[in-house]
Design a protein around this motif. Structure first.
Motif, PDB file in Angstrom:
ATOM      1  N   UNK A  49       0.803  -1.226   0.000  1.00  0.00           N
ATOM      2  CA  UNK A  49       0.000   0.000   0.000  1.00  0.00           C
ATOM      3  C   UNK A  49       0.837   1.278   0.000  1.00  0.00           C
ATOM      4  N   UNK A  50       2.069   1.164   0.490  1.00  0.00           N
ATOM      5  CA  UNK A  50       2.890   2.375   0.561  1.00  0.00           C
ATOM      6  C   UNK A  50       3.338   2.824  -0.817  1.00  0.00           C
ATOM      7  N   UNK A  51       3.718   1.843  -1.661  1.00  0.00           N
ATOM      8  CA  UNK A  51       4.228   2.210  -2.986  1.00  0.00           C
ATOM      9  C   UNK A  51       3.249   1.865  -4.102  1.00  0.00           C
ATOM     10  N   UNK A 247      -6.519   1.256   6.455  1.00  0.00           N
ATOM     11  CA  UNK A 247      -5.242   0.546   6.562  1.00  0.00           C
ATOM     12  C   UNK A 247      -4.058   1.483   6.318  1.00  0.00           C
ATOM     13  N   UNK A 248      -4.214   2.379   5.357  1.00  0.00           N
ATOM     14  CA  UNK A 248      -3.140   3.337   5.083  1.00  0.00           C
ATOM     15  C   UNK A 248      -2.932   4.260   6.281  1.00  0.00           C
ATOM     16  N   UNK A 249      -4.065   4.655   6.843  1.00  0.00           N
ATOM     17  CA  UNK A 249      -4.038   5.572   7.976  1.00  0.00           C
ATOM     18  C   UNK A 249      -3.281   4.979   9.165  1.00  0.00           C
ATOM     19  N   UNK A 250      -3.405   3.676   9.367  1.00  0.00           N
ATOM     20  CA  UNK A 250      -2.707   3.059  10.501  1.00  0.00           C
ATOM     21  C   UNK A 250      -1.375   2.431  10.082  1.00  0.00           C
ATOM     22  N   UNK A 251      -0.909   2.759   8.882  1.00  0.00           N
ATOM     23  CA  UNK A 251       0.371   2.258   8.392  1.00  0.00           C
ATOM     24  C   UNK A 251       0.457   0.747   8.265  1.00  0.00           C
ATOM     25  N   UNK A 254       0.660  -4.010   3.867  1.00  0.00           N
ATOM     26  CA  UNK A 254       0.301  -4.904   2.762  1.00  0.00           C
ATOM     27  C   UNK A 254      -1.152  -5.349   2.844  1.00  0.00           C
ATOM     28  N   UNK A 255      -1.796  -5.422   1.692  1.00  0.00           N
ATOM     29  CA  UNK A 255      -3.189  -5.844   1.665  1.00  0.00           C
ATOM     30  C   UNK A 255      -3.447  -6.821   0.526  1.00  0.00           C
ATOM     31  N   UNK A 256      -4.436  -7.682   0.764  1.00  0.00           N
ATOM     32  CA  UNK A 256      -4.801  -8.720  -0.194  1.00  0.00           C
ATOM     33  C   UNK A 256      -6.314  -8.820  -0.148  1.00  0.00           C
TER      34      UNK A 256
END
Ligand code: C2E
Ligand code: CA
Ligand code: CA
Ligand code: CA
Length: 276
Positions: A49-51, A247-251, A254-256
């Motif tokens: 999710x970061x990149x 999920x991005x907000x809480x750092x 990785x997501x699936x």
């Protein structure tokens, strides 16, 4: 009351009979299915999710039965865990993944890691480590490209035995993921005692918790704890944009999930990674 009891009893018998029949059918056909190559591996991408790029994939088995079509692992895995056929199946999936990775390496594609599900029964099998080692040596695949996913319930039996195997697997270079995290009993001591590299937050856990404030705090703390312990967190079964934002907000890295892609045939995954 008597009549009601009787009819619900009959209903139960019929359901049970149907289930027994189906189970017998599966057991009768499993060996031939293996020989005929009816068990096939699908891949579901994981996203960083970061990149915003692929982080690898999870191998999920399906049974392509000539009469019934694609059968879900939810149907046959529990049966194979009971009759121990799962050992063969898990090793077959592991081997297919090695063949895939070695092919990509030979073609000059920089392969991303693939994770393989390992049942408790398989992990306990005497020759498990030996088989894994033989297979990766034979196909010349670096163990760091393979992640082994073990369900949380595994780690609650024979703590020391399991811990020793996991340490040995890590020594060989595999990475270890704790699957279905948040569904079992709990959880925090598992993180401390077992040498895991990754925890996979279960879909049900994410769904039930990401809707209210208290639940969000629980997830956020778990993600932070895992990170402080140097583990990666993969959120499973992500279906909505709102979940991604959270999920991005809480750092969570990785997501699936279906939001990105469903499990797909290997060829499809291949063209996906080649095109990016
Ligand atoms: P799992 O390891 O927890 O795998 C995740 C399951 O969730 C997969 O189901 C996947 O298709 C599904 N899934 C992924 N994203 C989403 C989503 O966004 N929404 C929903 N509703 N579902 C999602 P699948 O492929 O049916 O596999 C079911 C289970 O069967 C797996 O759960 C795993 O425990 C087991 N399994 C599958 N392949 C193997 C294998 O090769 N060996 C062993 N031992 N178990 C396997
Ligand atoms: Ca899994
Ligand atoms: Ca899971
Ligand atoms: Ca699961």
């Amino acid at each position: 009351i008597k009549g009601g009891y009787k009819s619900s009893c009959t209903f139960f018998d019929e359901q049970l009979l149907l289930q027994i029949h189906e189970e017998q059918d599966i057991v009768r056909k499993m060996d031939a299915a293996m020989t005929n190559g009816e068990f096939i591996v699908y891949l579901q991408p994981k996203m960083d999710l970061r990149v915003n790029s692929f982080h690898g994939a999870e191998a999920l088995v399906r049974w392509n039965d000539p009469q019934k079509g694609l059968i879900s692992p939810a149907v046959f895995i529990p049966i194979f865990e009971r009759n121990r056929f799962i050992v063969k199946l898990d090793l077959m999936v592991f081997k297919s993944v090695c063949i895939m990775l070695s092919k990509w390496i030979q073609e000059g594609i920089q392969p991303l890691p693939i994770s393989v599900n390992i049942s408790l029964i398989t992990l306990y099998h005497n020759d498990f480590l030996l088989h894994l080692t033989n297979i990766i040596n034979r196909y010349q695949v670096p163990a760091r490209l393979i992640e082994l996913e073990l369900t949380e319930s595994i780690v609650f039996q024979n703590l020391e035995f399991v811990r020793d195997i996991l340490l040995e697997l890590k020594r060989k270079g595999f990475s270890i993921a704790i699957d279905d995290f948040g569904t079992g009993y709990s959880s925090l001591n598992v993180l401390q005692y077992f040498p895991a590299d990754v925890i996979k937050l279960d879909r049900a856990f994410l769904m039930s918790k990401s809707n209210d404030e208290t639940g969000k705090i629980v997830i956020a703390s778990m993600v932070k704890l895992a990170r402080d312990l140097n583990m990666k967190v993969v959120a499973e079964g992500v279906e909505t944009e709102a979940q991604i934002d959270f999920l991005k907000q809480i750092d969570c890295e990785i997501a699936q999930g279906y939001y990105f892609a469903k499990p797909m045939p290997v060829a499809e995954y291949e063209s996906l990674i080649k095109s990016t």
